[in-house]
Design an enzyme around this catalytic site. Structure first.
Site, PDB file in Angstrom:
ATOM      1  N   GLY A 158      12.853   1.953   0.842  1.00  0.00           N
ATOM      2  CA  GLY A 158      12.211   0.652   0.883  1.00  0.00           C
ATOM      3  C   GLY A 158      11.111   0.514  -0.157  1.00  0.00           C
ATOM      4  O   GLY A 158      10.783   1.457  -0.888  1.00  0.00           O
ATOM      5  N   CYS A 159      10.512  -0.666  -0.195  1.00  0.00           N
ATOM      6  CA  CYS A 159       9.510  -0.950  -1.218  1.00  0.00           C
ATOM      7  C   CYS A 159       8.213  -0.189  -0.975  1.00  0.00           C
ATOM      8  O   CYS A 159       7.667   0.432  -1.898  1.00  0.00           O
ATOM      9  CB  CYS A 159       9.248  -2.452  -1.299  1.00  0.00           C
ATOM     10  SG  CYS A 159       8.856  -3.247   0.284  1.00  0.00           S
ATOM     11  N   TYR A 160       7.698  -0.196   0.255  1.00  0.00           N
ATOM     12  CA  TYR A 160       6.476   0.553   0.545  1.00  0.00           C
ATOM     13  C   TYR A 160       6.663   2.058   0.299  1.00  0.00           C
ATOM     14  O   TYR A 160       5.803   2.702  -0.328  1.00  0.00           O
ATOM     15  CB  TYR A 160       6.033   0.315   1.987  1.00  0.00           C
ATOM     16  CG  TYR A 160       5.325  -0.993   2.246  1.00  0.00           C
ATOM     17  CD1 TYR A 160       4.186  -1.357   1.529  1.00  0.00           C
ATOM     18  CD2 TYR A 160       5.768  -1.876   3.235  1.00  0.00           C
ATOM     19  CE1 TYR A 160       3.514  -2.543   1.781  1.00  0.00           C
ATOM     20  CE2 TYR A 160       5.115  -3.063   3.495  1.00  0.00           C
ATOM     21  CZ  TYR A 160       3.983  -3.399   2.767  1.00  0.00           C
ATOM     22  OH  TYR A 160       3.321  -4.582   3.023  1.00  0.00           O
TER      23      TYR A 160
END
Length: 352
Positions: A158-160
C-alpha cells in the site's frame, strides 16, 4: 509485439491512473478497462483527460476481451482480488494486485486485521511481493518464471507502507536502529481513501481540516512491520490532509549508537538507493515535498540524525496514487515482463 493488458476496477483513482500510464507505455497495449457500474460508457466520458487518447469504453469484469490479456492489474478493494485472481491465473494470465489480499506472508495476520477469511492461501504462498527497491530478488525470480511460460501473481504494498518503508529500511538493514518502538506519522491526500465520498472525505468535511485516524489500529501497521521486519515495534498514525494527491511519512527510529554522525547516515542512504531509478535521496537539509513528486512514480527521501535524543528522523514523500499504487504496480510489471524498469514512468514533477 506489445503485451496486451487490462485494468480491473479502472473507474477508481488507482485504476484510472493505470489507464493513463498504460496508454503511453511503449510495450503494453491496454485492451480492457473494467467497471461493472459504468460498463458501456466511454472512459473519456468519466475522465475527460482521455479525450483523443483512447476510444475504450468500460467493460464488465467478466468481459471475454480479458482473455486476450497477458497481464491484468487488479485495482479493486480487498477481498475482491481473492475472487478475481484465481480465474486469471488458471487461464495463464499474470496478475498484478494493488489490493491488500496478497500482501501478507501470513494469512492469519490478514484475517486478524481485515476481519475476513483468506480463501486463496495457496496463491498467497506463491505470490511475489511487489516492492522493487527493497525486494528486487523476488521480482527477478518472477521474471524468470514468467519467461518460462508461467503466469505470475504480484502483490503490491500500500501507499503508507511504501513511503514508510523506503524511509526506514536503509537504517534498519544497516543495523543502526536500537531497541524500542519506532514511530511513523504519515499524511495522505484524500485520493488515498478512494473515489467514493464518505463523511471523512466529503469536501465539506475534508477541506480546511487535518485529522488523525485509525490511531493504533490502522491495517497498514502489520504490513509495515512485515516489510521492515519489526514485529510489534511500530506505532503508526496516519493523517488525512485536504489535498488531492501525495503522501509524506516521517519515521523516528532510536539509534543503537547515539554517536553516529549525520554525514555517515546520509551517505548510507545515498549508497543504499544509488541504483534505484525512482528513489532520490535529497542533499543537505532539503526535506521531501509531496508537490515535488505529484503525478510521478518517484520517492524523495532524506534522513536527519538527532544526536540530542539519539534518534534518526527519516522522511519520504510519494504520490499515493503513483508510487503508492498504480506507478509501483506498473514498475513491477515492467520488471516481470522484461521491459526497462522506467518504461511508461518517465514523468517527473511540475515546479508549481
Amino acid at each position: 509485439m506489445s503485451i496486451k493488458a487490462g485494468v480491473i476496477g479502472a473507474a477508481g483513482f488507482a485504476g484510472a491512473e493505470l489507464v493513463r500510464l498504460l496508454l503511453r507505455h511503449p510495450g503494453f497495449e491496454l485492451v480492457a478497462a473494467t467497471s461493472n457500474e459504468l460498463a458501456g460508457k466511454p472512459v473519456s466520458d468519466v475522465y475527460p483527460l482521455f479525450t483523443g487518447r483512447t476510444d475504450l469504453a468500460f467493460s464488465r469484469h467478466d468481459d471475454p476481451v480479458l482473455d486476450q490479456c497477458e497481464v491484468v492489474f487488479l485495482a479493486v478493494p480487498h477481498t475482491a482480488a481473492l475472487n478475481h485472481a484465481p480465474g486469471f491465473m488458471e487461464r495463464g494470465i499474470s496478475v498484478v494486485d494493488l489490493s491488500a489480499d496478497f500482501r501478507f506472508e501470513d494469512p492469519s495476520i490478514y484475517e486478524q486485521w481485515y476481519k475476513v477469511k483468506h480463501t486463496q492461501t495457496k496463491l498467497l504462498s506463491e505470490r511475489t511481493f511487489g516492492q522493487p527497491e527493497l525486494f528486487p530478488q523476488g521480482l527477478a525470480a518472477a521474471r524468470e518464471y514468467r519467461a518460462a511460460g508461467n503466469p505470475v501473481l504480484v502483490g503490491c504494498p500500500g501507499c503508507y507502507p511504501t513511503a514508510t518503508s523506503l524511509a526506514a529500511a536503509p537504517a534498519l538493514r544497516a543495523g543502526l536502529v536500537g531497541n524500542g518502538i519506532i514511530v511513523a506519522d504519515a499524511i495522505s491526500g484524500v485520493s488515498g481513501a478512494g473515489k467514493k465520498a464518505t463523511e471523512r472525505t466529503h469536501f465539506c468535511f475534508a477541506n480546511e481540516n487535518v485529522e488523525a485516524y485509525g490511531v493504533s489500529s490502522h491495517r497498514h501497521t502489520p504490513e509495515i512491520e512485515q516489510i521492515l521486519d519489526i514485529p510489534g515495534r511500530l506505532v503508526f498514525t496516519p493523517h488525512l490532509a485536504p489535498y488531492n494527491r501525495g503522501l509524506l511519512s516521517t519515521v523516528t527510529l532510536p539509534l543503537a549508537d547515539p554517536s553516529v554522525s549525520q554525514e555517515s547516515v546520509h551517505s548510507l542512504y545515498q549508497e543504499f538507493y544509488r541504483d534505484a531509478a525512482f528513489v532520490k535521496v535529497l542533499d543537505g537539509a532539503a526535506q521531501p515535498k509531496t508537490s515535488s513528486v505529484a503525478g510521478t512514480n518517484f520517492a524523495h527521501v532524506n534522513v536527519v540524525v538527532d544526536q540530542r535524543v539519539g534518534a534518526i528522523v527519516a522522511t519520504c514523500a510519494i504520490d499515493n496514487v503513483g508510487k503508492g499504487a498504480a506507478g509501483q504496480a506498473l514498475q513491477c510489471a515492467n520488471l516481470v515482463f522484461g521491459f526497462n524498469e522506467t518504461d511508461g514512468l518517465e514523468s517527473f514533477g511540475i515546479p508549481a
